[in-house]
Design an enzyme around this catalytic site. Sequence first.
Site: not given
Length: 439
Positions: A268, A337-338, A366
């Site tokens: 992949g 907000c992290e 990914y």
Amino acid sequence: MPSADLPASLLDAIAAEVGTPTYVYAADAVRRQYHALTGALAGMPHRIHYSVKANSNLGVLGVLRRLGAGADIVSGGELRRVLRAGYDPSTIVFSGVGKSLEELRAAVSAGVGLINVESRAELDALITIAGRGSAPLPVGLRVNPEVTADTHPYTRTGGRGMKFGIPSDEVLEVAQAVADDPHLVLEGVGVHIGSQICEAAHYAEAASRLAGFVREVRQAGIDSLKRVDIGGGIGIRYRNERPMELTDFADAIRPLADTGLSVVLEPGRYLVGNAGLLLTRCLYVKRSGGRIFAIVDGGMNDLVRPSWYQAEHEIDIVSSPPGSADAQVVDVVGPLCETGDFLGLERELIGVAPGALLAIRDAGAYGFTMSSNYNSRPRAAEILVDGGKWSVTRRRELMDDLMRGERTLEEIDSTGWASPDGSSAAVAEARTAPSSMPR
Ligand SMILES: *Cc1c(COP(=O)(O)O)cnc(C)c1O
């Protein structure tokens, strides 16, 4: 080395036209990877089944189909995608540790080329739905080879005691159960040891185990095997990684060719990772506590790899507004907000300023497929570039897409509550699983 070397003028034009954040994929780079891999395996009968979960965009799937790739899928949704992208069902391998009965039914009725079962219990489920077609159903066994690859703990899948694959000591019993069922035929055995693997030695170990399983199965008198599947996982270079040479990879899996079976690969990341990038624009530059933050409009909901896997992507300035030529060491952070919402930390960038366009390199695998709507952010647009031409292959999500299928409390009040012993039309409508499966 980023193989998606797209000119800055093109990236600027794309960003001006469709906005940011936006994924850009280079078809030529995908082709280059595909040909490098098939070239390294020349002389070994093999088939590449692209692992769709790395990048399931319909345009990208089309590029790989036209190259001759089959598909490796892990869900009913991916089945729907690859059929839509024009893959012949016989070129599809269905893997995955928890396929539902609905997904198995959809795969059987679509006529997929191989269903890889991962447990005795899954085989029993498959047996309940097999037997309706005229030809026996081709089945493969995904075996746990007990090889622990030297990669991020979240991308190891072939170690003892992991949820994936049939435990080594049960392989023969499950193989016999397949062989004994008149509606099934055991066509394959395979492994998948993990992702972003940079050492050929892990493949050598897995291949020798796998060749051992082939011997065992044949010694038990089962002679229906056609293919042996080494899985995916070939590592690529992001920043400091040193991936194995493809010739070393080919040497490592040579024992599989010696079985006389066709070798299946399920790459992949290797095919699409370096072929894509994420375009994002700088909104603000902010100083705080001795650090400089470049706050950009793409965040962890668009590309989660940096915060989830501690992955490091190269970041380049594509263009910056006039008069902003200073070099600064900045943390490139998103608007969510992290605190874990960053795309790259402590990067020296020249010309980072509000309005600057940044490219997060090697984000073709990914990236979009792991993106989410967290913080109610519409997912990014996706662009396919082929030679000098480009096109939108997935439009940016709209605000209305964010609430599709949702109901306000007032709407629920008017039609939607079910009592414990009954059902309402609105609740029945929400139970969509069976009819939403591909047919
Ligand atoms: C994810 C996956 C792959 C592909 O892994 P890459 O690291 O992207 O090559 C292959 N096979 C199976 C069964 C997978 O789950």
